[in-house]
Write an enzyme that holds these catalytic residues in place. Structure first.
Site, mmCIF file in Angstrom:
data_model
loop_
_atom_site.group_PDB
_atom_site.id
_atom_site.type_symbol
_atom_site.label_atom_id
_atom_site.label_comp_id
_atom_site.label_asym_id
_atom_site.label_seq_id
_atom_site.Cartn_x
_atom_site.Cartn_y
_atom_site.Cartn_z
ATOM 1 N N GLU A 1 28.218 13.592 75.818
ATOM 2 C CA GLU A 1 28.109 12.298 75.119
ATOM 3 C C GLU A 1 29.332 12.022 74.236
ATOM 4 O O GLU A 1 29.612 10.874 73.899
ATOM 5 C CB GLU A 1 26.842 12.267 74.243
ATOM 6 N N HIS B 1 37.608 17.913 61.758
ATOM 7 C CA HIS B 1 37.622 18.790 62.939
ATOM 8 C C HIS B 1 38.571 19.973 62.717
ATOM 9 O O HIS B 1 38.288 21.093 63.141
ATOM 10 C CB HIS B 1 38.044 18.002 64.183
ATOM 11 N N ASP C 1 27.833 20.803 63.546
ATOM 12 C CA ASP C 1 27.708 19.379 63.236
ATOM 13 C C ASP C 1 28.182 19.103 61.813
ATOM 14 O O ASP C 1 28.029 19.950 60.930
ATOM 15 C CB ASP C 1 26.228 18.977 63.408
ATOM 16 N N LEU D 1 33.054 41.069 71.759
ATOM 17 C CA LEU D 1 32.321 39.794 71.680
ATOM 18 C C LEU D 1 32.732 38.849 72.817
ATOM 19 O O LEU D 1 33.915 38.724 73.123
ATOM 20 C CB LEU D 1 32.640 39.118 70.337
ATOM 21 N N ARG E 1 17.763 18.164 65.435
ATOM 22 C CA ARG E 1 17.828 17.762 66.846
ATOM 23 C C ARG E 1 18.504 18.847 67.671
ATOM 24 O O ARG E 1 19.290 19.635 67.153
ATOM 25 C CB ARG E 1 18.705 16.500 67.006
ATOM 26 N N ARG F 1 31.328 13.853 58.584
ATOM 27 C CA ARG F 1 30.806 13.588 57.241
ATOM 28 C C ARG F 1 31.533 14.404 56.177
ATOM 29 O O ARG F 1 31.750 13.940 55.060
ATOM 30 C CB ARG F 1 29.290 13.879 57.205
HETATM 31 C C1 FPP Z 1 30.522 17.665 65.137
HETATM 32 O O1 FPP Z 1 30.957 16.963 64.031
HETATM 33 C C2 FPP Z 1 31.544 18.428 65.768
HETATM 34 C C3 FPP Z 1 32.139 18.132 66.967
HETATM 35 C C4 FPP Z 1 31.894 16.927 67.753
HETATM 36 C C5 FPP Z 1 33.108 18.995 67.596
HETATM 37 C C6 FPP Z 1 33.226 20.394 67.104
HETATM 38 C C7 FPP Z 1 34.648 20.695 67.014
HETATM 39 C C8 FPP Z 1 35.224 21.587 66.184
HETATM 40 C C9 FPP Z 1 34.460 22.474 65.314
HETATM 41 C C10 FPP Z 1 36.680 21.700 66.072
HETATM 42 C C11 FPP Z 1 37.400 22.189 67.254
HETATM 43 C C12 FPP Z 1 36.746 23.270 67.974
HETATM 44 C C13 FPP Z 1 37.372 24.368 68.382
HETATM 45 C C14 FPP Z 1 36.668 25.338 69.226
HETATM 46 C C15 FPP Z 1 38.741 24.662 67.995
HETATM 47 P P1 FPP Z 1 30.804 15.397 64.033
HETATM 48 O O2 FPP Z 1 32.143 14.812 64.279
HETATM 49 O O3 FPP Z 1 29.735 14.981 64.979
HETATM 50 O O4 FPP Z 1 30.362 15.154 62.566
HETATM 51 P P2 FPP Z 1 29.489 13.948 61.993
HETATM 52 O O5 FPP Z 1 28.128 14.054 62.624
HETATM 53 O O6 FPP Z 1 29.473 14.220 60.539
HETATM 54 O O7 FPP Z 1 30.213 12.678 62.359
#
Ligand code: FPP
Length: 236
Positions: free
Chosen positions: A63, A33, A16, A127, A190, A20
């Site tokens: 979601e 990302h 998460d 792994l 959460r 931010r």
């Molecule tokens: C949460 O950050 C993260 C995600 C919704 C997606 C996770 C994706 C990656 C780590 C990148 C791609 C993954 C792979 C496997 C290559 P958020 O956008 O909810 O952050 P925020 O809560 O700060 O808005």
């Protein structure tokens, strides 16, 4: 005191804070990302070094489909590219790649890349990296209940035989041990519909860092904290 295993066999992570992280730098969310994908590479490497058997990453929740289409497209492209570029490395590192979730919701190109990565790494013995994609735990539990009800209606099983073990074997994670350690980054307290059944006895570690900043030392610190915990499984 029962003995504790210092290294968790299965680590699950709620990644998460990408958005931010980007906001704090005045960058578009997709850059967060992208930086998060680097942390994914990093986590795989650390888990290999620590001899962890399973790493499950929450990459896209059911979601998350409610996000702006532009962000969804960027995430899907990133995922596809990550798998394409990373596959030779996964093969060379003896990593077995798997997914859980409703994959039929993903774009075709993404699904093809996932299928290739799963097939090509199927016989690897190091792994196991599991990406949760279009994943929701309530949906998973509902699917398991439906599958059991269907089998019972067909006379294949007796409803009286449905116990926690049989139920577990109808989840997407049927062949995977439950996570020993659950990590969530960015300080949120959460679970967000992630592995609700499977984390019943997992140790939980929350890191204040945003996922793109969560690297080797942070994962090792979480594993150290896990090792210090006294795991009782409901006993005294
Ligand atoms: C949460 O950050 C993260 C995600 C919704 C997606 C996770 C994706 C990656 C780590 C990148 C791609 C993954 C792979 C496997 C290559 P958020 O956008 O909810 O952050 P925020 O809560 O700060 O808005």
């Amino acid at each position: 005191m029962p003995p504790t295993n210092d290294i968790p066999r299965h680590i699950a992570i709620i990644m998460d804070g990408n958005g931010r992280w980007a906001n704090a730098r005045g960058l578009p969310r997709r850059d967060g990302h992208r930086a998060g994908a680097e942390s994914v590479r990093n986590a795989v490497e650390t888990c290999r070094q620590l001899d962890v058997d399973f790493l499950t990453l929450y990459a896209f929740s059911s979601e998350n489909w409610k996000r702006p289409q532009k962000e969804i497209d960027a995430l899907m492209k990133l995922l596809e590219r990550f798998l394409r570029e990373k596959l030779p490395e996964l093969l060379q590192q003896n990593v077995r790649f798997q997914t859980i979730g409703k994959l039929d919701m993903l774009p075709g190109k993404c699904r093809q890349q996932i299928h290739k990565a799963e097939t090509d790494t199927r016989n690897n013995t190091g792994l196991t990296l599991i990406l949760a994609l279009s994943y929701g735990s309530r949906e998973e539990i509902t699917d398991a209940a439906r599958a059991l009800a269907t089998r019972a209606a067909a006379g294949e099983i007796d409803p009286a035989d449905i116990d926690t073990d049989l139920f577990s074997r109808h989840l997407y994670t049927a062949n995977t041990p439950d996570p020993d350690l659950l990590i969530r980054t960015s300080g949120e307290l959460r679970i967000s519909n992630f592995l609700l059944w499977q984390i019943s006895y997992s140790e939980i570690v929350i890191s204040p860092k945003y996922w793109p900043d969560f690297r080797d030392a942070d994962l090792r610190a979480a594993v150290d904290e896990y090792a210090r915990r006294h795991r009782r499984f409901g006993t005294v």
